[in-house]
Motif scaffolding. Structure first.
Motif, PDB file in Angstrom:
ATOM      1  N   ARG A  14       0.796  -1.221   0.000  1.00 36.15           N
ATOM      2  CA  ARG A  14       0.000   0.000   0.000  1.00 36.15           C
ATOM      3  C   ARG A  14       0.830   1.273   0.000  1.00 36.15           C
ATOM      4  N   LYS A  15       2.102   1.206   0.378  1.00 38.80           N
ATOM      5  CA  LYS A  15       2.980   2.368   0.428  1.00 38.80           C
ATOM      6  C   LYS A  15       2.322   3.534   1.162  1.00 38.80           C
ATOM      7  N   ILE A  16       2.153   3.387   2.435  1.00 42.87           N
ATOM      8  CA  ILE A  16       1.518   4.400   3.258  1.00 42.87           C
ATOM      9  C   ILE A  16       2.593   5.285   3.873  1.00 42.87           C
ATOM     10  N   ALA A  17       2.448   6.584   3.669  1.00 42.04           N
ATOM     11  CA  ALA A  17       3.353   7.549   4.286  1.00 42.04           C
ATOM     12  C   ALA A  17       2.648   8.158   5.493  1.00 42.04           C
ATOM     13  N   ILE A  18       3.331   8.156   6.632  1.00 41.90           N
ATOM     14  CA  ILE A  18       2.729   8.663   7.855  1.00 41.90           C
ATOM     15  C   ILE A  18       3.523   9.864   8.351  1.00 41.90           C
ATOM     16  N   ARG A  19       2.816  10.957   8.574  1.00 38.80           N
ATOM     17  CA  ARG A  19       3.440  12.168   9.103  1.00 38.80           C
ATOM     18  C   ARG A  19       3.908  11.933  10.542  1.00 38.80           C
ATOM     19  N   PRO A  20       4.903  12.681  11.001  1.00 37.90           N
ATOM     20  CA  PRO A  20       5.377  12.530  12.386  1.00 37.90           C
ATOM     21  C   PRO A  20       4.283  12.736  13.434  1.00 37.90           C
ATOM     22  N   THR A  21       3.350  13.646  13.159  1.00 38.15           N
ATOM     23  CA  THR A  21       2.260  13.869  14.118  1.00 38.15           C
ATOM     24  C   THR A  21       1.371  12.631  14.237  1.00 38.15           C
ATOM     25  N   LEU A  22       1.112  11.977  13.107  1.00 40.99           N
ATOM     26  CA  LEU A  22       0.328  10.733  13.131  1.00 40.99           C
ATOM     27  C   LEU A  22       1.126   9.597  13.748  1.00 40.99           C
ATOM     28  N   MET A  23       2.430   9.600  13.558  1.00 43.85           N
ATOM     29  CA  MET A  23       3.272   8.527  14.078  1.00 43.85           C
ATOM     30  C   MET A  23       3.225   8.494  15.601  1.00 43.85           C
ATOM     31  N   LYS A  24       3.182   9.645  16.225  1.00 44.60           N
ATOM     32  CA  LYS A  24       3.103   9.696  17.685  1.00 44.60           C
ATOM     33  C   LYS A  24       1.798   9.048  18.166  1.00 44.60           C
ATOM     34  N   THR A  25       0.716   9.327  17.487  1.00 43.19           N
ATOM     35  CA  THR A  25      -0.576   8.721  17.823  1.00 43.19           C
ATOM     36  C   THR A  25      -0.550   7.230  17.549  1.00 43.19           C
ATOM     37  N   LEU A  26       0.008   6.826  16.418  1.00 43.85           N
ATOM     38  CA  LEU A  26       0.070   5.410  16.059  1.00 43.85           C
ATOM     39  C   LEU A  26       0.906   4.624  17.061  1.00 43.85           C
ATOM     40  N   LYS A  27       2.034   5.168  17.498  1.00 44.88           N
ATOM     41  CA  LYS A  27       2.872   4.485  18.483  1.00 44.88           C
ATOM     42  C   LYS A  27       2.107   4.249  19.781  1.00 44.88           C
ATOM     43  N   THR A  28       1.296   5.221  20.158  1.00 47.96           N
ATOM     44  CA  THR A  28       0.492   5.067  21.368  1.00 47.96           C
ATOM     45  C   THR A  28      -0.525   3.942  21.205  1.00 47.96           C
TER      46      THR A  28
ATOM     47  N   THR B 205      -9.536  16.478  20.918  1.00 47.64           N
ATOM     48  CA  THR B 205     -10.111  16.684  19.580  1.00 47.64           C
ATOM     49  C   THR B 205      -9.087  16.427  18.479  1.00 47.64           C
ATOM     50  N   ILE B 206      -7.853  16.833  18.722  1.00 45.65           N
ATOM     51  CA  ILE B 206      -6.781  16.590  17.738  1.00 45.65           C
ATOM     52  C   ILE B 206      -6.526  15.091  17.624  1.00 45.65           C
ATOM     53  N   GLU B 207      -6.437  14.415  18.774  1.00 44.61           N
ATOM     54  CA  GLU B 207      -6.202  12.968  18.754  1.00 44.61           C
ATOM     55  C   GLU B 207      -7.354  12.230  18.093  1.00 44.61           C
ATOM     56  N   SER B 208      -8.561  12.690  18.314  1.00 44.96           N
ATOM     57  CA  SER B 208      -9.721  12.074  17.669  1.00 44.96           C
ATOM     58  C   SER B 208      -9.615  12.194  16.150  1.00 44.96           C
ATOM     59  N   LYS B 209      -9.187  13.347  15.685  1.00 46.53           N
ATOM     60  CA  LYS B 209      -8.988  13.569  14.243  1.00 46.53           C
ATOM     61  C   LYS B 209      -7.895  12.641  13.695  1.00 46.53           C
ATOM     62  N   TYR B 210      -6.778  12.540  14.417  1.00 51.57           N
ATOM     63  CA  TYR B 210      -5.679  11.681  13.978  1.00 51.57           C
ATOM     64  C   TYR B 210      -6.081  10.205  13.988  1.00 51.57           C
ATOM     65  N   LEU B 211      -6.817   9.789  15.013  1.00 49.42           N
ATOM     66  CA  LEU B 211      -7.270   8.398  15.082  1.00 49.42           C
ATOM     67  C   LEU B 211      -8.228   8.078  13.939  1.00 49.42           C
ATOM     68  N   SER B 212      -9.100   8.997  13.616  1.00 45.11           N
ATOM     69  CA  SER B 212     -10.017   8.800  12.484  1.00 45.11           C
ATOM     70  C   SER B 212      -9.249   8.699  11.175  1.00 45.11           C
ATOM     71  N   GLU B 213      -8.209   9.493  11.049  1.00 46.95           N
ATOM     72  CA  GLU B 213      -7.382   9.449   9.840  1.00 46.95           C
ATOM     73  C   GLU B 213      -6.662   8.099   9.721  1.00 46.95           C
ATOM     74  N   LEU B 214      -6.125   7.613  10.833  1.00 45.34           N
ATOM     75  CA  LEU B 214      -5.474   6.299  10.828  1.00 45.34           C
ATOM     76  C   LEU B 214      -6.483   5.193  10.507  1.00 45.34           C
ATOM     77  N   ASN B 215      -7.719   5.358  10.953  1.00 45.61           N
ATOM     78  CA  ASN B 215      -8.759   4.386  10.642  1.00 45.61           C
ATOM     79  C   ASN B 215      -9.087   4.400   9.152  1.00 45.61           C
ATOM     80  N   ARG B 216      -9.189   5.574   8.564  1.00 40.37           N
ATOM     81  CA  ARG B 216      -9.476   5.671   7.127  1.00 40.37           C
ATOM     82  C   ARG B 216      -8.342   5.057   6.300  1.00 40.37           C
TER      83      ARG B 216
END
Length: 110
Positions: free
Chosen positions: A3-17, A38-49
């Motif tokens: 899939r070649k997914i690129a993850i921004r550093p801000t998303l990476m912090k959420t993903l690691k958690t 609210t920011i984390e909710s947005k990032y989690l939704s993005e990771l879900n998509r």
């Protein structure tokens, strides 16, 4: 599957958690990352998509679960003969990713 997914550093912090805790809400992630819920909710939704984390409603709360853990829990809950598309719908993930994880789980590679 590549899939070649690129993850921004801000998303990476959420993903690691999420990967560390396996099952989280936006509140628990915001406490760990020291960012607003609210920011984390947005990032989690993005990771879900993106298909990286699963999203399940438990009552009024939305719980985000690491993908492999979510598939294993769903198989345990709905049985091993459940249709992959139905399983994907239940955990709000793309069916192709769920199919891949189910195959790996059944062969014992995960």
């Amino acid at each position: 599957m590549n899939r070649k997914i690129a993850i921004r550093p801000t998303l990476m912090k959420t993903l690691k958690t999420v990967l560390d805790l396996k099952k989280v809400t936006a509140d628990t992630v915001s406490q760990k990352t020291n960012r607003p819920r609210t920011i984390e909710s947005k990032y989690l939704s993005e990771l879900n998509r993106m298909g990286i984390v699963a999203k399940v409603r438990e009552g009024r709360k939305v719980v985000y679960i690491e993908a492999v853990t979510a598939v294993k829990e769903a198989i345990a809950r709905y049985g091993p003969d459940v249709n992959v598309e139905q399983l994907a719908h239940q955990i709000s993930m793309p069916a192709d990713i769920v199919r891949f994880i189910v195959e790996k789980v059944k062969t014992g590679k995960l």
